[in-house]
Design a protein around this motif. Structure first.
Motif, PDB file in Angstrom:
ATOM      1  N   TYR A  31       0.861  -1.188  -0.068  1.00  0.00           N
ATOM      2  CA  TYR A  31      -0.033   0.069  -0.108  1.00  0.00           C
ATOM      3  C   TYR A  31       0.849   1.177   0.052  1.00  0.00           C
ATOM      4  N   LYS A  32       0.240   2.349  -0.499  1.00  0.00           N
ATOM      5  CA  LYS A  32       0.872   3.431  -0.754  1.00  0.00           C
ATOM      6  C   LYS A  32       0.592   4.692   0.142  1.00  0.00           C
ATOM      7  N   VAL A  33       1.302   5.137   0.931  1.00  0.00           N
ATOM      8  CA  VAL A  33       0.771   6.282   1.736  1.00  0.00           C
ATOM      9  C   VAL A  33       1.295   7.616   1.228  1.00  0.00           C
ATOM     10  N   SER A  34       0.211   8.409   1.103  1.00  0.00           N
ATOM     11  CA  SER A  34       0.625   9.928   0.835  1.00  0.00           C
ATOM     12  C   SER A  34       0.448  10.851   1.724  1.00  0.00           C
ATOM     13  N   TYR A  35       1.435  11.749   2.382  1.00  0.00           N
ATOM     14  CA  TYR A  35       1.276  12.644   3.397  1.00  0.00           C
ATOM     15  C   TYR A  35       0.985  14.023   3.059  1.00  0.00           C
ATOM     16  N   GLU A  36       0.351  14.816   4.047  1.00  0.00           N
ATOM     17  CA  GLU A  36      -0.104  16.095   3.683  1.00  0.00           C
ATOM     18  C   GLU A  36       0.979  16.827   3.040  1.00  0.00           C
ATOM     19  N   ASP A  37       2.453  16.569   3.524  1.00  0.00           N
ATOM     20  CA  ASP A  37       3.740  17.339   3.171  1.00  0.00           C
ATOM     21  C   ASP A  37       3.995  17.144   1.599  1.00  0.00           C
ATOM     22  N   GLY A  38       3.284  16.121   1.146  1.00  0.00           N
ATOM     23  CA  GLY A  38       3.694  15.833  -0.300  1.00  0.00           C
ATOM     24  C   GLY A  38       4.410  14.544  -0.723  1.00  0.00           C
ATOM     25  N   THR A  39       5.237  14.004   0.442  1.00  0.00           N
ATOM     26  CA  THR A  39       5.810  13.081   0.403  1.00  0.00           C
ATOM     27  C   THR A  39       4.925  11.715   0.361  1.00  0.00           C
ATOM     28  N   THR A  40       5.631  10.478  -0.296  1.00  0.00           N
ATOM     29  CA  THR A  40       4.896   9.329  -0.241  1.00  0.00           C
ATOM     30  C   THR A  40       5.781   8.261   0.130  1.00  0.00           C
ATOM     31  N   GLU A  41       5.170   7.106   0.558  1.00  0.00           N
ATOM     32  CA  GLU A  41       6.125   6.045   0.826  1.00  0.00           C
ATOM     33  C   GLU A  41       5.318   4.662   0.461  1.00  0.00           C
ATOM     34  N   VAL A  42       5.891   3.411   0.126  1.00  0.00           N
ATOM     35  CA  VAL A  42       5.089   2.116  -0.271  1.00  0.00           C
ATOM     36  C   VAL A  42       5.718   1.457   0.724  1.00  0.00           C
ATOM     37  N   ASN A  43       4.518   0.794   1.441  1.00  0.00           N
ATOM     38  CA  ASN A  43       4.873  -0.350   2.579  1.00  0.00           C
ATOM     39  C   ASN A  43       4.267  -1.493   2.228  1.00  0.00           C
ATOM     40  N   SER A  44       4.874  -2.690   2.559  1.00  0.00           N
ATOM     41  CA  SER A  44       4.284  -4.041   2.497  1.00  0.00           C
ATOM     42  C   SER A  44       3.840  -4.491   3.734  1.00  0.00           C
ATOM     43  N   LEU A  45       2.981  -5.280   3.905  1.00  0.00           N
ATOM     44  CA  LEU A  45       2.025  -5.793   4.944  1.00  0.00           C
ATOM     45  C   LEU A  45       1.945  -7.321   4.817  1.00  0.00           C
ATOM     46  N   SER A  46       2.422  -8.097   5.713  1.00  0.00           N
ATOM     47  CA  SER A  46       2.434  -9.548   5.658  1.00  0.00           C
ATOM     48  C   SER A  46       1.442 -10.049   6.399  1.00  0.00           C
ATOM     49  N   LEU A  47       0.501 -10.853   6.450  1.00  0.00           N
ATOM     50  CA  LEU A  47      -0.340 -11.490   7.310  1.00  0.00           C
ATOM     51  C   LEU A  47      -0.448 -13.066   7.353  1.00  0.00           C
ATOM     52  N   ASP A  48      -0.973 -13.738   8.487  1.00  0.00           N
ATOM     53  CA  ASP A  48      -0.857 -15.177   8.598  1.00  0.00           C
ATOM     54  C   ASP A  48      -2.424 -15.261   8.525  1.00  0.00           C
ATOM     55  N   VAL A  49      -2.982 -15.913   7.568  1.00  0.00           N
ATOM     56  CA  VAL A  49      -4.495 -16.020   7.533  1.00  0.00           C
ATOM     57  C   VAL A  49      -4.852 -17.355   8.126  1.00  0.00           C
ATOM     58  N   SER A  50      -5.770 -17.344   9.183  1.00  0.00           N
ATOM     59  CA  SER A  50      -5.992 -18.433   9.904  1.00  0.00           C
ATOM     60  C   SER A  50      -7.332 -19.248   9.161  1.00  0.00           C
ATOM     61  N   ALA A  51      -7.424 -20.387   9.288  1.00  0.00           N
ATOM     62  CA  ALA A  51      -8.678 -21.217   8.870  1.00  0.00           C
ATOM     63  C   ALA A  51      -9.881 -20.466   9.543  1.00  0.00           C
ATOM     64  N   PRO A  52     -11.080 -20.473   9.065  1.00  0.00           N
ATOM     65  CA  PRO A  52     -12.169 -19.904   9.841  1.00  0.00           C
ATOM     66  C   PRO A  52     -12.607 -20.735  10.976  1.00  0.00           C
ATOM     67  N   ALA A  53     -12.922 -20.124  12.050  1.00  0.00           N
ATOM     68  CA  ALA A  53     -13.334 -21.018  13.126  1.00  0.00           C
ATOM     69  C   ALA A  53     -14.697 -21.630  12.997  1.00  0.00           C
ATOM     70  N   GLN A  54     -15.504 -21.149  12.048  1.00  0.00           N
ATOM     71  CA  GLN A  54     -16.502 -21.878  11.601  1.00  0.00           C
ATOM     72  C   GLN A  54     -16.176 -22.293   9.917  1.00  0.00           C
ATOM     73  N   ALA A  55     -16.082 -23.719   9.827  1.00  0.00           N
ATOM     74  CA  ALA A  55     -15.440 -24.016   8.701  1.00  0.00           C
ATOM     75  C   ALA A  55     -16.215 -23.600   7.390  1.00  0.00           C
ATOM     76  N   ALA A  56     -17.368 -23.334   7.502  1.00  0.00           N
ATOM     77  CA  ALA A  56     -18.239 -22.926   6.040  1.00  0.00           C
ATOM     78  C   ALA A  56     -18.103 -21.483   6.017  1.00  0.00           C
ATOM     79  N   GLY A  57     -17.466 -20.642   6.797  1.00  0.00           N
ATOM     80  CA  GLY A  57     -17.364 -19.149   6.934  1.00  0.00           C
ATOM     81  C   GLY A  57     -18.451 -18.499   6.929  1.00  0.00           C
ATOM     82  N   TRP A  58     -18.680 -17.407   6.229  1.00  0.00           N
ATOM     83  CA  TRP A  58     -20.164 -16.572   6.313  1.00  0.00           C
ATOM     84  C   TRP A  58     -20.972 -17.139   5.169  1.00  0.00           C
TER      85      TRP A  58
END
Length: 884
Positions: free
Chosen positions: A46-73
């Protein structure tokens, strides 16, 4: 991310491989995995744009667990048709359609009547004869007696009949019909989800009473609607997918729906379903249920009443058969077994069940229901039945009211619960804005004294993801001293007001009768005329009364007209019909404007919007009902997708964006009613693709593609006003026909069924340009002629024609026939060559109206009349512009 700077904006620069990520208005992120079965590592940028005009790109890593209810929503993918302004379903007729009117009146035509009129023997008047003489039974004046009417119906719908059809069987109101035989023949199929078979009524008066059991079994069926009838002999369905019961009353004998897909019970009632007494002195722990559903995926129970099932008022507490059926812990109003999935249960009145008002054992979306005077109100197990574990759906239990413990007793055998409220045996359930109140009427000392035992108001052994349930006056257990029902979330409650907010006072006010009982209240509601919309008493009326008395804020801001979709982490994050997913906490209504903001949304309702913005990367899946955009349809810089399936319809008054709008028609209907000139990729696989209706224009711009796959899709034009309906191609546009083993679909006028007319009443035109792609890889039909386009006016010429998968044993000739206004593909035995020819000359030939020709050539300029470049390489790999 630099927390010392002010953030101006965040955007997703690289999405995840699974699920969807969007940016919320407060610059938080929503990661939605509903609808995906993926678990494991997940990352996005994701890219963050700041009020001062600068920007930066960040990466976010997650670990997705299996749903507590197997059939989900559950995603709300049920079978439902468009509704009119009164909430009645709109049942369209297809191309194979005929009505059969039946009556028990003295005016109905009998076998003898018809024989005398025709000068034939009575034995000559058979179902086959009636089928061949279509005037009989075709209207109210020619209504048939039930015996010969059912013979005609059987001859039309049995396995030797008309095949897939949208026939209607109509019973005259005010009469009872017995011994009808098989109403739904084995293997009988509606023509499509949009054009089902329809069992309904005609005339004035009370609903016709069908005292013949409805059975759907032995062979697979699909697409069947029952409406405006009373069923007294029961329903058994083990083989018919896509069934709707709307405005139907089920009494005396219940419903059993097992092992099929998509069952809908809409604006209907199941009441007073009981069993006959056994041939003995005492009842033997009887079992009964108003509605039993097992092994069904896609359930909608909406706006309905389940009342007083599986017991009778005159039962004897000693179980004697001198009285009616006694209540039992094994008998219920509604029983949805643990293997049901994608359940939507809303706006229902569930009252005075023998034991449970509703078992929703597989979990579900349970909203805006009143559970009234049941021995046990409701449970949801998340599929955990007989130690199966949490294999079902998550449950959202929202804006429900539970009041009055039924407290029916029996001495002969174990009664089980007398006053259970809610049993939440699911995992990570959301319980929001519910009220459990007044196990006994606080203003009635005699009732308080009689109800000496209080069962659990709310049992939740696994806890909940969220729970703000108000529990009030669910009396202490005087029998056992267990104290199970203490008040909860009542610190700010006006207790004097709450003590007067009772179902008894609601009944007294509504009926204008002091001391009105719950039974009298329900009798009043059930005897209201089913067409008296102004006097309807709905679940919403009960809920509004209790929420007002208990200080619970109602559903969102109903005055808001601009709505933004924001996935809510208390629930699914994908459903249009879930108010929690909207910034106003109110589902959009007719005339509103909507911004989906790049989210992936499942739609099933009937709504006419002013404007719709999908947002970059947004996906809208229209599963049922109809969504109409009357003004502006927008995507976002990265484009978006709309898909239709089942009976879902999407109608738009054109599209003009430069960003690509991908449209996938897997069923249902896509329809354009305006000027569609934006960038698009349309993939028509099934259902109906109405490129243009009356006075509409569909322009396939440069870089856009219309791909028509197989021979089952209906693509082209329909309307009622004799207006022009035009399909234009620009230079560098692509028109693709993918064959199946039988051949191709045709771009043509066709009867969509949206308008009640014999055919299509538009003037159609097609202007050719760009590239024609033909894929014969799956074709096995041999030599033959295939019409690809058939219109009233044909103009233009392709720049290029590519043929793929022809093989070395056949030749293919593409013919543009300006005389008959057709584009054809001629396949003959040969050596794998392709050719092109024309018949007649491009340009107005005299048989096209001036209005049509003007609409067809508008903005098209002068065509290069050079013959198209032919690709005779027989490439095996056809380019896929849809993936662009």
């Amino acid at each position: 991310m630099d927390t010392d700077k002010s953030v101006a904006a965040i955007e997703i620069s690289q999405g995840p491989e699974h699920g969807n990520v969007t940016v919320n208005p407060d610059n938080t992120l929503s990661v939605v995995m509903s609808g995906s079965d993926y678990s494991g590592p997940l990352s996005f940028d994701y890219k963050v744009s700041y009020e001062d005009g600068t920007t930066e790109v960040n990466s976010l890593s997650l670990d997705v667990s299996a749903p507590a209810q197997a059939a989900g929503w559950g995603q709300g993918q049920h079978y439902m048709l468009e509704e009119d302004e009164n909430g009645d379903i709109i049942v369209e007729t297809g191309e194979v359609h005929r009505k059969v009117y039946i009556s028990e009146s003295d005016d109905a035509l009998t076998r003898a009547d018809i024989a005398a009129m025709e000068g034939l023997e009575e034995s000559d008047i058979t179902g086959s004869w009636l089928k061949a003489n279509g005037e009989y039974g075709a209207d109210e004046e020619m209504a048939l007696s039930s015996d010969i009417g059912m013979e005609l119906w059987s001859s039309m719908t049995n396995w030797r009949g008309d095949g897939d059809n949208s026939h209607w069987l109509l019973f005259e109101k005010g009469y009872t019909y017995e011994d009808l035989g098989r109403i739904i023949e084995a293997g009988a199929d509606g023509e499509s989800e949009l054009h089902p078979m329809h069992i309904t009524s005609w005339g004035e008066g009370d609903r016709p009473v069908i005292d013949t059991k409805i059975v759907m079994y032995q062979a697979d069926s699909a697409n069947i609607v029952f409406s405006d009838i009373e069923l007294t002999a029961g329903v058994f369905n083990s083989h018919a997918d896509n069934t709707i019961f709307s405005d139907v009353s089920v009494t005396d004998a219940g419903m059993s729906i097992q092992g099929v897909d998509n069952f809908t019970f809409h604006d209907s009632e199941v009441t007073h379903v009981t069993r006959d007494a056994p041939d003995a002195d005492y009842w033997g722990n009887p079992r009964g249920v108003g509605m039993f559903v097992k092994g069904v995926d896609g359930i909608l129970i909406e706006g309905s009443i389940a009342h007083h099932n599986a017991w009778e008022d005159d039962y004897r507490t000693d179980g004697s058969t001198e009285g009616g059926m006694p209540p039992s812990m094994f008998s219920h109003n509604i029983y949805l077994q643990a293997d049901t999935r994608d359940v939507t249960f809303r706006d229902n009145i569930i009252s005075q069940g023998a034991s449970f008002g509703a078992h929703i054992r597989g979990g579900g979306y349970v909203e805006d229901n009143i559970f009234l005077d049941n021995n046990a109100a409701v449970d949801f197990l998340g599929g955990d039945y007989k130690n199966a574990g949490p294999v079902g759906n998550f449950t959202l239990f929202s804006d429900n009211v539970i009041t009055s413990g039924g407290y029916k007793t029996i001495e002969k055998f174990f009664i089980g619960a007398k006053s259970v409220g809610v049993v939440n045996d699911g995992v990570a359930t959301t319980m929001l804005d519910n009220i459990i109140a007044h196990m006994a009427d606080p203003n009635n000392p005699d009732e308080i004294a009689a109800k000496t035992r209080a069962d659990d108001a709310l049992k939740s052994p696994h806890g909940a993801a969220y729970d703000d349930t108000i529990i009030y006056n669910w009396a202490q257990d005087q029998e056992n001293g267990r104290g199970l029902a203490r008040d909860k979330n009542v610190d700010d409650l006006d207790r004097d007001q709450a003590d007067q907010t009772t179902i008894q006072n609601f009944a007294a006010t509504l009926l204008g009768k002091e001391g009105a009982t719950i039974g009298e209240l329900m009798d009043y509601i059930l005897t209201l005329p089913d067409t008296d919309y102004d006097d309807f008493v709905t679940a919403d009326d009960f809920i509004a009364y209790f929420q007002n008395g208990f200080g619970v804020t109602g559903n969102g801001d109903e005055a808001e007209t601009d709505h933004r979709f924001i996935p809510n982490n208390l629930a699914d994050g994908i459903r249009w019909d879930n108010r929690l997913n909207w910034d106003s906490e109110d589902v959009p209504d007719n005339g509103d404007s909507v911004n989906l903001a790049g989210n992936w949304v499942q739609y099933g309702a009937t709504t006419s919007l002013s404007n719709l913005t999908l947002g970059s990367g947004g996906k809208l899946h229209v599963n049922s009902g109809r969504l109409t955009v009357d003004d502006v349809l927008e995507t976002g810089p990265d484009g978006a997708l709309i898909s239709t399936q089942g009976a879902g319809q999407f109608w738009t008054d054109g599209y003009t964006d430069d960003a690509r709008l991908t449209i996938e028609v897997n069923g249902g209907r896509f329809a354009n009613t305006g000027d569609f000139t934006g960038q698009t990729s349309i993939h028509a696989l099934d259902g109906q693709t109405l490129l243009a209706t009356d006075n509409a224009l569909f322009t396939l711009q440069a870089g856009s593609e219309l791909r028509i796959e197989g021979s089952e899709a209906r693509v082209g034009f329909d309307g009622t006003e004799n207006g022009t309906a035009v399909f234009q191609m620009a230079d560098d546009a692509v028109l693709t026909f993918d064959s199946d083993e039988d051949g191709f679909s045709t771009v043509e006028e066709f009867r969509s069924g949206r308008w009640d007319q014999a055919g299509s009443d538009v003037q159609s035109g097609a202007s050719l340009d760009g590239t024609l792609q033909l894929d014969l890889s799956d074709y096995t039909g041999g030599a033959g002629s295939h019409t690809l386009i058939d219109v009233d006016a044909l103009d233009g010429i392709f720049d290029q024609i590519d043929v793929f998968g022809l093989g070395s044993a056949w030749n293919a000739e593409v013919v543009t026939d300006y005389d008959s206004d057709e584009l054809r593909l001629e396949i003959t035995a040969g050596s794998g060559s392709i050719s092109y020819s024309t018949i007649g000359d491009a340009g107005q030939g005299g048989d096209e109206s001036a209005d049509l020709w003007a609409a067809l050539t508008q903005g098209q300029g002068v065509f290069d009349e050079s013959p198209p470049v032919l690709n005779d390489e027989n490439y095996n790999d056809m380019p896929d512009i849809m993936a662009a």
